[in-house]
Design a protein around this motif. Sequence first.
Motif, PDB file in Angstrom:
ATOM      1  N   ILE A  25     -38.334  14.690   7.933  1.00  0.00           N
ATOM      2  CA  ILE A  25     -37.483  15.390   7.168  1.00  0.00           C
ATOM      3  C   ILE A  25     -36.991  14.394   5.896  1.00  0.00           C
ATOM      4  O   ILE A  25     -36.759  14.685   4.906  1.00  0.00           O
ATOM      5  CB  ILE A  25     -36.123  16.192   7.810  1.00  0.00           C
ATOM      6  CG1 ILE A  25     -36.708  17.304   8.580  1.00  0.00           C
ATOM      7  CG2 ILE A  25     -35.215  16.600   6.695  1.00  0.00           C
ATOM      8  CD1 ILE A  25     -35.767  17.830   9.495  1.00  0.00           C
ATOM      9  N   VAL A  26     -36.318  13.329   6.524  1.00  0.00           N
ATOM     10  CA  VAL A  26     -36.015  12.226   5.651  1.00  0.00           C
ATOM     11  C   VAL A  26     -37.127  11.552   4.659  1.00  0.00           C
ATOM     12  O   VAL A  26     -36.847  11.485   3.299  1.00  0.00           O
ATOM     13  CB  VAL A  26     -35.606  11.023   6.351  1.00  0.00           C
ATOM     14  CG1 VAL A  26     -35.235   9.536   5.348  1.00  0.00           C
ATOM     15  CG2 VAL A  26     -33.984  11.493   7.071  1.00  0.00           C
ATOM     16  N   ALA A  27     -38.466  11.437   5.062  1.00  0.00           N
ATOM     17  CA  ALA A  27     -39.604  11.262   4.370  1.00  0.00           C
ATOM     18  C   ALA A  27     -39.838  12.162   3.218  1.00  0.00           C
ATOM     19  O   ALA A  27     -40.038  11.665   2.155  1.00  0.00           O
ATOM     20  CB  ALA A  27     -40.791  10.996   5.184  1.00  0.00           C
ATOM     21  N   ILE A  28     -39.938  13.467   3.571  1.00  0.00           N
ATOM     22  CA  ILE A  28     -39.953  14.503   2.659  1.00  0.00           C
ATOM     23  C   ILE A  28     -38.952  14.322   1.400  1.00  0.00           C
ATOM     24  O   ILE A  28     -39.137  14.547   0.455  1.00  0.00           O
ATOM     25  CB  ILE A  28     -39.884  15.737   3.406  1.00  0.00           C
ATOM     26  CG1 ILE A  28     -41.309  15.951   4.274  1.00  0.00           C
ATOM     27  CG2 ILE A  28     -40.147  17.109   2.331  1.00  0.00           C
ATOM     28  CD1 ILE A  28     -41.328  16.994   5.302  1.00  0.00           C
ATOM     29  N   ASN A  29     -37.689  14.086   1.971  1.00  0.00           N
ATOM     30  CA  ASN A  29     -36.580  13.923   1.062  1.00  0.00           C
ATOM     31  C   ASN A  29     -36.947  13.000   0.048  1.00  0.00           C
ATOM     32  O   ASN A  29     -36.237  13.126  -1.245  1.00  0.00           O
ATOM     33  CB  ASN A  29     -35.226  14.158   1.887  1.00  0.00           C
ATOM     34  CG  ASN A  29     -34.830  15.574   2.189  1.00  0.00           C
ATOM     35  OD1 ASN A  29     -35.380  16.478   1.585  1.00  0.00           O
ATOM     36  ND2 ASN A  29     -34.293  15.268   3.075  1.00  0.00           N
ATOM     37  N   ILE A  30     -37.274  11.766   0.667  1.00  0.00           N
ATOM     38  CA  ILE A  30     -37.567  10.449  -0.205  1.00  0.00           C
ATOM     39  C   ILE A  30     -38.593  11.059  -1.421  1.00  0.00           C
ATOM     40  O   ILE A  30     -38.595  10.548  -2.450  1.00  0.00           O
ATOM     41  CB  ILE A  30     -37.844   9.382   0.572  1.00  0.00           C
ATOM     42  CG1 ILE A  30     -36.794   8.940   1.517  1.00  0.00           C
ATOM     43  CG2 ILE A  30     -38.376   8.255  -0.236  1.00  0.00           C
ATOM     44  CD1 ILE A  30     -37.006   8.149   2.340  1.00  0.00           C
ATOM     45  N   VAL A  31     -39.645  11.651  -0.956  1.00  0.00           N
ATOM     46  CA  VAL A  31     -40.679  11.839  -1.833  1.00  0.00           C
ATOM     47  C   VAL A  31     -40.082  13.015  -2.897  1.00  0.00           C
ATOM     48  O   VAL A  31     -40.703  12.952  -4.024  1.00  0.00           O
ATOM     49  CB  VAL A  31     -42.068  12.413  -1.204  1.00  0.00           C
ATOM     50  CG1 VAL A  31     -43.049  12.942  -1.972  1.00  0.00           C
ATOM     51  CG2 VAL A  31     -42.540  11.428  -0.149  1.00  0.00           C
TER      52      VAL A  31
END
Length: 76
Positions: A25-31
């Motif tokens: 979820i954090v990775a998706i928000n970073i992208v």
Amino acid sequence: MALSYKTRKRLSLLILLIGLPLYVIVAINIVALFERPSILVELGVYVGLGIIWIIPFKSVFKGIGQADPDADPNDQ
């Protein structure tokens, strides 16, 4: 601090079942912070983040797929 096999196995399960979905979820928000990045930039961020998450947990996951080294060999 050396962790026992049983503790490492439980900790690795906790990391995979709770920590990894949160990290995704954090990775998706970073992208999503980038304004419509190209597919190569997006792929690079996902690959980079996919490799980075395991580095702190390398010692926890090492040897988990093997038999318990502390177990009694006569106890089968």
